[in-house]
Every structure is written in structure tokens, then in C-alpha cells.
Scaffold this motif. Structure first.
Motif, PDB file in Angstrom:
ATOM      1  N   ASN A  56       0.821  -1.218   0.000  1.00 10.18           N
ATOM      2  CA  ASN A  56       0.000   0.000   0.000  1.00 10.18           C
ATOM      3  C   ASN A  56       0.852   1.263   0.000  1.00 10.18           C
ATOM      4  O   ASN A  56       0.462   2.289  -0.572  1.00 10.18           O
ATOM      5  N   LYS A  57       2.024   1.216   0.618  1.00 10.25           N
ATOM      6  CA  LYS A  57       2.910   2.381   0.598  1.00 10.25           C
ATOM      7  C   LYS A  57       3.351   2.699  -0.827  1.00 10.25           C
ATOM      8  O   LYS A  57       3.404   3.861  -1.245  1.00 10.25           O
ATOM      9  N   THR A  58       3.690   1.668  -1.594  1.00 12.26           N
ATOM     10  CA  THR A  58       4.120   1.878  -2.983  1.00 12.26           C
ATOM     11  C   THR A  58       2.959   2.318  -3.856  1.00 12.26           C
ATOM     12  O   THR A  58       3.114   3.176  -4.730  1.00 12.26           O
ATOM     13  N   ILE A  59       1.804   1.728  -3.645  1.00 16.45           N
ATOM     14  CA  ILE A  59       0.613   2.101  -4.418  1.00 16.45           C
ATOM     15  C   ILE A  59       0.309   3.587  -4.248  1.00 16.45           C
ATOM     16  O   ILE A  59       0.016   4.299  -5.211  1.00 16.45           O
ATOM     17  N   ARG A  60       0.433   4.075  -3.003  1.00 17.24           N
ATOM     18  CA  ARG A  60       0.186   5.494  -2.745  1.00 17.24           C
ATOM     19  C   ARG A  60       1.301   6.364  -3.331  1.00 17.24           C
ATOM     20  O   ARG A  60       1.035   7.432  -3.892  1.00 17.24           O
ATOM     21  N   LEU A  61       2.543   5.911  -3.203  1.00 13.37           N
ATOM     22  CA  LEU A  61       3.681   6.689  -3.706  1.00 13.37           C
ATOM     23  C   LEU A  61       3.553   6.954  -5.199  1.00 13.37           C
ATOM     24  O   LEU A  61       3.805   8.072  -5.683  1.00 13.37           O
ATOM     25  N   LEU A  62       3.164   5.930  -5.961  1.00 16.90           N
ATOM     26  CA  LEU A  62       3.124   6.030  -7.422  1.00 16.90           C
ATOM     27  C   LEU A  62       1.722   6.284  -7.975  1.00 16.90           C
ATOM     28  O   LEU A  62       1.541   6.312  -9.189  1.00 16.90           O
ATOM     29  N   HIS A  63       0.751   6.452  -7.085  1.00 15.20           N
ATOM     30  CA  HIS A  63      -0.634   6.760  -7.499  1.00 15.20           C
ATOM     31  C   HIS A  63      -1.156   5.701  -8.481  1.00 15.20           C
ATOM     32  O   HIS A  63      -1.764   6.035  -9.513  1.00 15.20           O
ATOM     33  N   LEU A  64      -0.934   4.448  -8.151  1.00 15.37           N
ATOM     34  CA  LEU A  64      -1.418   3.362  -9.011  1.00 15.37           C
ATOM     35  C   LEU A  64      -2.929   3.228  -8.862  1.00 15.37           C
ATOM     36  O   LEU A  64      -3.482   3.374  -7.774  1.00 15.37           O
ATOM     37  N   GLN A  65      -3.589   2.944  -9.998  1.00 15.80           N
ATOM     38  CA  GLN A  65      -5.042   2.860 -10.039  1.00 15.80           C
ATOM     39  C   GLN A  65      -5.488   1.517 -10.592  1.00 15.80           C
ATOM     40  O   GLN A  65      -4.766   0.890 -11.381  1.00 15.80           O
ATOM     41  N   PRO A  66      -6.680   1.035 -10.207  1.00 10.61           N
ATOM     42  CA  PRO A  66      -7.196  -0.200 -10.784  1.00 10.61           C
ATOM     43  C   PRO A  66      -7.184  -0.144 -12.312  1.00 10.61           C
ATOM     44  O   PRO A  66      -7.560   0.880 -12.897  1.00 10.61           O
ATOM     45  N   GLY A  67      -6.747  -1.215 -12.930  1.00  6.52           N
ATOM     46  CA  GLY A  67      -6.686  -1.261 -14.389  1.00  6.52           C
ATOM     47  C   GLY A  67      -5.342  -0.872 -14.961  1.00  6.52           C
ATOM     48  O   GLY A  67      -5.064  -1.128 -16.145  1.00  6.52           O
ATOM     49  N   ASP A  68      -4.458  -0.228 -14.152  1.00  2.74           N
ATOM     50  CA  ASP A  68      -3.094   0.038 -14.614  1.00  2.74           C
ATOM     51  C   ASP A  68      -2.390  -1.295 -14.883  1.00  2.74           C
ATOM     52  O   ASP A  68      -2.727  -2.321 -14.281  1.00  2.74           O
ATOM     53  N   THR A  69      -1.405  -1.257 -15.755  1.00  2.00           N
ATOM     54  CA  THR A  69      -0.661  -2.475 -16.106  1.00  2.00           C
ATOM     55  C   THR A  69       0.711  -2.444 -15.458  1.00  2.00           C
ATOM     56  O   THR A  69       1.418  -1.432 -15.510  1.00  2.00           O
ATOM     57  N   THR A  70       1.101  -3.555 -14.828  1.00  2.00           N
ATOM     58  CA  THR A  70       2.421  -3.660 -14.233  1.00  2.00           C
ATOM     59  C   THR A  70       3.217  -4.765 -14.911  1.00  2.00           C
ATOM     60  O   THR A  70       2.700  -5.850 -15.170  1.00  2.00           O
TER      61      THR A  70
END
Length: 372
Positions: free
Chosen positions: A75-89
Motif C-alpha cells: 500500500n505504501k508503494t501504491i500510494r507513492l506512485l498513485h497506481l489505479q485499478p486497471g493500470d498495467t504492471t
């Protein structure tokens, strides 16, 4: 929410991963099986995960991390990079170890489209056509290889929201190459025991920094040796004492100096191996050479320990070696200078792709008194 992931070009639906019941038409190899086994456990709500440490500073050991720790880190990384549902990793780090495993956890928690490929030196060579990642994590060698070998690398990487790079130091030459990228590239600091990174430093752009910034909720301090201590939800709020010497700049910022075990006493003078390696990187860059390398300490009857430089590849010509030594003499004090240069056709590596100094020295018939 995505209902499947792409693994080496094969689509696996979460329902079949959860039951570990794959279509007979999809054969899987050992790496794919290990990846899918972790995904199965995650999808089935397993609460504790045994994980091997990388082995870069000694023999790998198995530790247990809870689902709560892995989720807190992700969750820390998700918030840092503003990742959103549907983004591709793009997941191209070994999923049997914490760096690759956490990429899967982030994918599940952020509801990302996951594209998993083998952890090779040039992940873009395995990227399926028409797939454009929004987020990825690499080791420095992968970033360097992509930028040098793939003409479209800059365009592909610049499309991303953010890039993580970790697992090894970033050379001055690579950091210079990264200035052509507009996407923020973060050098990470962390370890298996902290469920991946707990601090980052920006490598490119006008706000690039020489220090690491702890992620929100991470408490840092120093012990009596000057080594970093960490306390956060990712450590179950228990303090972890590292062997990393740091300069503490504030309650959230620190500059990494090197490993406490890499302080060498040569002729009565204490020398930090990482300082010498940085000078080697600058010298090689000035000579437009780009071999992998490391500095190690060997026993010496007169000095107690002596520093040596090991380069990967064939021997340099006599004039090139002299040029390199001349550059080092300008950058280092007398006792910081490597006393000899050795060459290894290929370095030994750990399972996570890090250089194994000890194994490489053994191949050369040299004996070091430290594990690395």
C-alpha cells in the motif's frame, strides 16, 4: 477488477489459480509453477509466507512475513506512485524473492493488470506486443541493458507512472543515462525483513536527491555503531537493526554510506569499500568503459588486509589499465587504492542476480575473509 494475469505470454484466470487446476493445454515450467503457487496462496487468503533472503551478504535464510506486513508494504508503494485499478504492471524480478513477490502483491491489492515475464537482463525483449506497462521494478543491470539494447526503451519507460530500481547500487554512468527519462525513477532501500523497500531516493529530474526519504509511517534512527534502525507496520512495529552505516539528515532522511561489514582496516587505516567502488565507477565512466566490477579485501601479511579490484571480462590492455589506475590515484587516498586488479570472465551471481563476491573470488583462487 482483473480476472487473470499473463505469465510468459500464457493467460491464467484467478479462478483456476485459486484451485490450482490449469487447463491441460497450458504446460508450465518450474518458474511459472512457483509464481502460480504464491498467487494461489494469496488468492486463498494464506496469512503467513516463508521467504528466502537474497543471500547477497551471506547464506540465504528463510524468514516468515505475515500477510498484514506484505499488504502494508504494498500500500505504501501504491500510494507513492498513485497506481489505479486497471493500470498495467510489468513483473520481471524473481517472484521467489521479496522484490518479485511484492510486485505480485501490489498487483493484487491495486487491481492491476499483471504481465509476468522471466527475470532476464532485458525484460522488454519478452514484453508482449501491444502491452504498455504503467509501472515496473528493475535491478540496475536490467535498466542499463534496456537503455543500451532496445531503441524503443525510452518511449516505453516514459509512458510509466513510476519506476523502482533496487537490489544493487546505481552507478554514476547509469544515473546519467536515466536523466533522459521523464518518468520518475526511484532507487529503493529495504530488505526481505522489511517486506521490500521502506525508503526511496529520486534518481532523475530537477529534484533528484543524494539521500533516501523514508516512506510515510516508517520511523528511522541510528544505533551506537551509526547503523540504521527501522520500525514500522511492515516490521510488525518491532525495531529492526541493520548493518547499514548511514548519515542521518533528519527524522525521515538519511544518506547511505555502506555496510558495516565492509569497513576494511588496511595498514591501520579504516576504508569503506563502497567509497572505493564509487571512485572506480567514476574512473571507468571517465574512460568510457562499462564492465561490471567490485572491490574486495584480501588477507595481507604486511597490511593486514589489502584492497583489490575485480573486473568482469577480459584483461584491459596495459595502457588502459594504467589509465584506470591514474584516474583512481586522482580520486582516492593512498590507502584507499586497490593494490591489484584481477579479471573474471563472468561473475558468479546469487539467485536474485546480485554479484556474489565470495564465489567469484573463489573461482579466481582468491580467499576473502568476508561473505558477500
Amino acid at each position: 477488477m482483473p480476472d487473470s494475469l499473463l505469465l510468459n505470454g500464457k493467460k491464467f484466470y484467478y479462478d483456476e489459480i485459486r484451485d490450482y487446476s490449469f487447463r491441460n493445454s497450458i504446460p508450465i515450467d518450474g518458474y511459472e509453477a512457483k509464481t502460480l503457487e504464491f498467487c494461489r496462496d494469496w488468492l486463498n487468503g494464506v496469512q503467513e509466507f516463508p521467504i528466502l533472503t537474497s543471500g547477497s551478504t551471506g547464506t540465504p535464510k528463510k524468514i516468515n512475513l505475515t500477510r498484514q506486513q506484505l499488504e502494508a508494504s504494498a500500500n505504501k508503494t501504491i500510494r507513492l506512485l498513485h497506481l489505479q485499478p486497471g493500470d498495467t504492471t510489468l513483473i520481471c524480478l524473481n517472484t521467489e524473492y521479496i522484490a518479485g513477490m511484492m510486485m505480485l502483491v501490489r498487483g493484487f491489492l491495486a487491481e492491476l493488470e499483471m504481465v509476468v515475464v522471466e527475470p532476464v537482463s532485458n525484460p522488454l525483449a519478452l514484453l508482449p506486443e501491444n502491452v504498455q506497462p504503467d509501472f515496473a521494478s528493475f535491478v540496475p543491470l536490467q535498466l542499463q541493458t534496456m537503455l543500451q539494447q532496445t531503441p524503443a526503451a525510452v518511449a516505453v519507460l516514459n509512458h510509466m507512472k513510476g519506476i523502482l530500481v533496487g537490489g544493487a547500487p546505481v552507478s554514476p554512468a547509469l544515473q546519467q543515462e536515466l536523466q533522459q527519462l521523464k518518468v520518475p525513477v526511484y532507487h529503493t532501500y529495504g530488505m526481505t525483513e522489511t517486506a521490500s523497500h521502506v525508503a526511496v531516493r529520486l534518481l532523475n529530474g530537477p529534484e533528484a536527491a543524494a539521500y533516501y526519504e523514508a516512506l510515510p509511517g516508517v520511523e528511522i534512527s541510528q544505533d551506537s555503531r551509526g547503523c540504521l534502525t527501522i520500525k514500522a507496520d511492515v516490521t510488525n512495529n518491532e525495531p529492526i537493526v541493520t548493518n547499514d552505516l548511514v548519515e542521518l539528515l533528519s527524522s525521515t532522511r538519511f544518506r547511505w554510506i555502506g555496510r558495516a561489514g565492509n569497513t576494511v582496516n588496511t595498514g591501520g587505516v579504516k576504508v569503506q569499500l563502497e567509497k572505493v567502488e564509487l571512485a572506480v565507477a567514476r574512473a571507468l565512466a571517465a574512460l568510457e568503459m562499462n564492465p561490471r566490477y567490485f572491490v574486495a579485501a584480501l588477507p595481507d601479511e604486511r597490511l593486514g588486509q589489502k584492497l583489490v579490484l575485480v573486473l568482469e571480462g577480459g584483461p584491459l590492455a596495459a595502457d588502459e589499465e594504467e589509465e584506470l589506475q591514474s584516474q583512481l590515484r586522482q580520486l582516492l587516498q593512498k590507502y584507499e587504492l586497490p593494490r591489484a586488479i584481477y579479471y573474471s570472465a563472468s561473475f558468479s551471481e546469487t539467485a536474485t542476480g546480485k554479484i556474489s563476491k565470495q564465489d567469484t573470488l573463489q573461482k579466481l583462487g582468491l580467499k576473502s575473509d568476508r561473505s558477500s
